[in-house]
Design a protein around this motif. Structure first.
Motif: not given
Length: 111
Positions: A1, A3, A29, A31, A33, A47, A80, A82-84, A86, A91
């Motif tokens: 990831m 950002t 960002q 990402i 997967h 994104e 969308q 994705q925060d860190y 995870f 959450d």
């Protein structure tokens, strides 16, 4: 990831106690997967979005406090992100960017 965020803010403070601010933040960002079953790296998702924040307020005489009204994501930009969180199995406790318009008032009293 990966950002990247670029914030730009301008604020004005009037000697009478009124103040205002306007901010623009560009966020990009990328990402990558990992497929849990095959352990293959999936194609990169990208994104990018721009958020606008604004605020108005008044500092009470003799520095007794502040009354302010602020808006984040003023134009209700959907995205969308994705925060860190995870990484530590949390959450969205305190997300950095929220994909909904948020308006809040702040009242601080000093005595």
């Amino acid at each position: 990831m990966k950002t990247t965020s670029i914030p730009l803010n301008i604020r004005y403070f009037d000697p009478s106690g009124f103040f205002a601010g306007l901010g623009v933040t560009y966020v990009n960002q990328d990402i990558r997967h990992l497929d849990q079953q095959s352990l293959a790296v999936l194609p990169t998702q990208s994104e990018d979005f721009v958020l606008v924040d604004a605020g108005l307020g008044y500092r009470l005489p003799k520095r007794w406090g502040i009354v302010a009204l602020e808006a984040r994501n003023l134009f209700d930009q959907q995205f969308q992100f994705q925060d860190y969180g995870f990484q530590i199995l949390v959450d969205g406790v305190n997300p950095r960017f929220i994909p909904e318009r948020t308006i809040f008032a702040r009242f601080v009293l000093n005595f």
